[in-house]
Design a protein around this motif. Structure first.
Motif, PDB file in Angstrom:
ATOM      1  N   ASN A   2       0.834  -1.192   0.000  1.00  0.00           N
ATOM      2  CA  ASN A   2       0.000   0.000   0.000  1.00  0.00           C
ATOM      3  C   ASN A   2       0.880   1.257   0.000  1.00  0.00           C
ATOM      4  N   GLU A  99      -1.565  -9.932  -8.673  1.00  0.00           N
ATOM      5  CA  GLU A  99      -2.406  -8.898  -8.048  1.00  0.00           C
ATOM      6  C   GLU A  99      -1.771  -7.533  -8.288  1.00  0.00           C
ATOM      7  N   THR A 101      -1.815  -3.418  -7.669  1.00  0.00           N
ATOM      8  CA  THR A 101      -2.271  -2.366  -6.773  1.00  0.00           C
ATOM      9  C   THR A 101      -1.749  -1.033  -7.292  1.00  0.00           C
TER      10      THR A 101
END
Length: 118
Positions: A2, A99, A101
């Motif tokens: 993140n 994945e 992000t």
């Protein structure tokens, strides 16, 4: 990964390393033939007081911080790098095991704000 993790990783692997690596080279240049500029900096650095070395480290840290802050502003899109009406957008993705992000998502914490919060 993140925003917080990305900014912390950059802070550790870029900001801290840049300052520490430079100071190590000033204290004891490595390599077979260090550049004349590095040797000159080394001669100066090893001649100054501990207080002056501490002040130099603070100044270098500020300079690296300002540089990374500016880069994060560019990645966030709040500092422009194109002088045209039809500017593009930068997207920074972290991809692991398929994945994806988006790290510099304008709807999330901005990188430059996160960096300044450190």
């Amino acid at each position: 990964m993140n925003v917080s993790e990305f900014v912390e990783a950059i802070r550790l692997t870029v900001e801290c390393a840049a300052v520490d690596d430079c100071l190590e080279q000033y204290a004891a240049p490595s390599g077979r033939k260090p550049s004349a500029d590095l040797l000159q900096l080394s001669e100066w650095y090893t001649s100054v007081s501990d207080r002056d070395r501490t002040m130099l480290k603070k100044a270098m840290t500020d300079a690296v911080h300002a540089s990374l802050f500016g880069l994060f502003c560019v990645l966030d899109g709040v500092r422009q790098i194109e002088n045209t009406q039809d500017r593009g957008e930068l997207e920074l993705w972290h991809v692991r095991d398929g994945e994806r992000t988006l790290i510099n998502d304008a709807n999330e914490n901005l990188l430059h704000d996160e960096y300044n919060a450190c």
